[in-house]
Design a protein around this motif. Structure first.
Motif, PDB file in Angstrom:
ATOM      1  N   HIS A  67       0.836  -1.200   0.000  1.00 33.74           N
ATOM      2  CA  HIS A  67       0.000   0.000   0.000  1.00 33.74           C
ATOM      3  C   HIS A  67       0.876   1.258   0.000  1.00 33.74           C
ATOM      4  CE1 HIS A  67      -3.987  -1.707   0.316  1.00 33.74           C
ATOM      5  NE2 HIS A  67      -3.613  -2.478   1.328  1.00 33.74           N
ATOM      6  N   LEU A  68       1.957   1.229   0.751  1.00 38.88           N
ATOM      7  CA  LEU A  68       2.855   2.385   0.796  1.00 38.88           C
ATOM      8  C   LEU A  68       3.500   2.652  -0.559  1.00 38.88           C
ATOM      9  CD1 LEU A  68       4.560   1.917   4.275  1.00 38.88           C
ATOM     10  CD2 LEU A  68       2.997   3.762   3.595  1.00 38.88           C
ATOM     11  N   SER A  69       3.779   1.605  -1.320  1.00 39.25           N
ATOM     12  CA  SER A  69       4.380   1.829  -2.645  1.00 39.25           C
ATOM     13  C   SER A  69       3.401   2.549  -3.562  1.00 39.25           C
ATOM     14  CB  SER A  69       4.875   0.521  -3.258  1.00 39.25           C
ATOM     15  OG  SER A  69       3.805  -0.310  -3.598  1.00 39.25           O
ATOM     16  N   VAL A  70       2.104   2.251  -3.440  1.00 41.56           N
ATOM     17  CA  VAL A  70       1.090   2.962  -4.233  1.00 41.56           C
ATOM     18  C   VAL A  70       1.026   4.422  -3.784  1.00 41.56           C
ATOM     19  CG1 VAL A  70      -1.370   3.099  -4.794  1.00 41.56           C
ATOM     20  CG2 VAL A  70      -0.250   0.867  -4.661  1.00 41.56           C
ATOM     21  N   LEU A  71       1.070   4.654  -2.470  1.00 41.83           N
ATOM     22  CA  LEU A  71       1.049   6.025  -1.951  1.00 41.83           C
ATOM     23  C   LEU A  71       2.304   6.795  -2.376  1.00 41.83           C
ATOM     24  CD1 LEU A  71      -0.371   5.323   1.619  1.00 41.83           C
ATOM     25  CD2 LEU A  71      -1.545   6.500  -0.256  1.00 41.83           C
ATOM     26  N   GLU A  72       3.431   6.119  -2.404  1.00 42.63           N
ATOM     27  CA  GLU A  72       4.671   6.768  -2.839  1.00 42.63           C
ATOM     28  C   GLU A  72       4.614   7.103  -4.327  1.00 42.63           C
ATOM     29  OE1 GLU A  72       8.152   4.577  -1.657  1.00 42.63           O
ATOM     30  OE2 GLU A  72       7.625   4.731   0.465  1.00 42.63           O
ATOM     31  N   GLU A  73       4.058   6.215  -5.119  1.00 41.25           N
ATOM     32  CA  GLU A  73       3.923   6.468  -6.560  1.00 41.25           C
ATOM     33  C   GLU A  73       3.072   7.718  -6.801  1.00 41.25           C
ATOM     34  OE1 GLU A  73       1.836   4.432 -10.456  1.00 41.25           O
ATOM     35  OE2 GLU A  73       2.446   3.133  -8.816  1.00 41.25           O
ATOM     36  N   ALA A  74       2.074   7.923  -5.950  1.00 34.85           N
ATOM     37  CA  ALA A  74       1.202   9.092  -6.074  1.00 34.85           C
ATOM     38  C   ALA A  74       1.817  10.333  -5.436  1.00 34.85           C
ATOM     39  CB  ALA A  74      -0.154   8.801  -5.429  1.00 34.85           C
ATOM     40  N   GLY A  75       2.965  10.179  -4.793  1.00 36.13           N
ATOM     41  CA  GLY A  75       3.622  11.311  -4.151  1.00 36.13           C
ATOM     42  C   GLY A  75       3.045  11.659  -2.789  1.00 36.13           C
ATOM     43  N   LEU A  76       2.173  10.810  -2.260  1.00 36.17           N
ATOM     44  CA  LEU A  76       1.512  11.098  -0.985  1.00 36.17           C
ATOM     45  C   LEU A  76       2.312  10.627   0.220  1.00 36.17           C
ATOM     46  CD1 LEU A  76      -2.097  10.120  -2.069  1.00 36.17           C
ATOM     47  CD2 LEU A  76      -1.198  12.435  -1.716  1.00 36.17           C
ATOM     48  N   ALA A  77       3.293   9.797  -0.008  1.00 34.46           N
ATOM     49  CA  ALA A  77       4.150   9.308   1.076  1.00 34.46           C
ATOM     50  C   ALA A  77       5.557   9.128   0.525  1.00 34.46           C
ATOM     51  CB  ALA A  77       3.624   7.993   1.635  1.00 34.46           C
ATOM     52  N   SER A  79       9.640   7.562   2.031  1.00 37.20           N
ATOM     53  CA  SER A  79      10.373   6.978   3.147  1.00 37.20           C
ATOM     54  C   SER A  79      11.781   7.551   3.155  1.00 37.20           C
ATOM     55  CB  SER A  79      10.381   5.453   3.060  1.00 37.20           C
ATOM     56  OG  SER A  79      11.045   5.027   1.904  1.00 37.20           O
ATOM     57  N   GLU A  80      12.277   7.727   4.375  1.00 33.02           N
ATOM     58  CA  GLU A  80      13.623   8.279   4.575  1.00 33.02           C
ATOM     59  C   GLU A  80      14.335   7.492   5.650  1.00 33.02           C
ATOM     60  OE1 GLU A  80      13.665  12.367   5.761  1.00 33.02           O
ATOM     61  OE2 GLU A  80      12.932  13.078   3.834  1.00 33.02           O
ATOM     62  N   LYS A  81      15.627   7.396   5.502  1.00 29.07           N
ATOM     63  CA  LYS A  81      16.452   6.749   6.513  1.00 29.07           C
ATOM     64  C   LYS A  81      16.694   7.745   7.641  1.00 29.07           C
ATOM     65  CE  LYS A  81      19.452   3.249   7.160  1.00 29.07           C
ATOM     66  NZ  LYS A  81      19.034   1.999   7.668  1.00 29.07           N
ATOM     67  N   LYS A  82      16.317   7.364   8.870  1.00 32.28           N
ATOM     68  CA  LYS A  82      16.563   8.181  10.063  1.00 32.28           C
ATOM     69  C   LYS A  82      17.320   7.305  11.045  1.00 32.28           C
ATOM     70  CE  LYS A  82      13.926  11.917   9.308  1.00 32.28           C
ATOM     71  NZ  LYS A  82      13.736  13.193   9.845  1.00 32.28           N
ATOM     72  N   GLY A  83      18.616   7.546  11.146  1.00 29.87           N
ATOM     73  CA  GLY A  83      19.433   6.673  11.986  1.00 29.87           C
ATOM     74  C   GLY A  83      19.471   5.281  11.398  1.00 29.87           C
ATOM     75  N   LYS A  84      19.143   4.293  12.217  1.00 24.29           N
ATOM     76  CA  LYS A  84      19.149   2.923  11.710  1.00 24.29           C
ATOM     77  C   LYS A  84      17.784   2.465  11.221  1.00 24.29           C
ATOM     78  CE  LYS A  84      18.646   0.595  16.170  1.00 24.29           C
ATOM     79  NZ  LYS A  84      19.175  -0.468  16.998  1.00 24.29           N
ATOM     80  N   TYR A  85      16.798   3.353  11.255  1.00 23.14           N
ATOM     81  CA  TYR A  85      15.442   3.008  10.834  1.00 23.14           C
ATOM     82  C   TYR A  85      15.037   3.767   9.577  1.00 23.14           C
ATOM     83  CZ  TYR A  85      15.135   1.062  15.502  1.00 23.14           C
ATOM     84  OH  TYR A  85      15.378   0.343  16.639  1.00 23.14           O
TER      85      TYR A  85
END
Length: 106
Positions: A67-77, A79-85
């Protein structure tokens, strides 16, 4: 030539709008955005726990990742690396831009 560029731009914008509406067309993706708007920058694990406990969803992290990949494709979400997460971030700019076309301030 100008007319062709305008047509191409309009078709591009329509595709972008279609991608946004496709992403918003699923209730689980809307819940994900609700959770991210309430508490931004969550890990996939945190997001999964919140969706399961708050909304009684029976869903896996892998399904949420899809689901997140669909949201990312739409530019709505994104993901970023923050520390080790890796954290998921809600981006409401596409929605603001979409609504500007229809909602005029008076």
């Amino acid at each position: 030539m100008t007319c062709n560029l305008e047509v191409a731009y309009t078709q591009y914008m329509n595709r972008e709008i279609d991608v946004i509406f496709k992403a918003l067309g699923d209730s689980t993706r809307r819940l994900i955005l609700d959770e991210l708007s309430e508490r931004n920058e969550q890990t996939l694990y945190e997001l999964t726990v919140r969706l399961i406990t708050k909304h009684n969803l029976s869903i896996t992290r892998q399904a949420i990742a899809k689901h997140l990949s669909v949201l990312e494709e739409a530019g709505l979400a994104k993901s970023e690396k923050k520390g080790k997460y890796r954290v998921v971030i809600f981006n409401n700019e596409p929605l603001k831009n979409l609504l500007k076309k229809w909602v005029k301030e008076e």
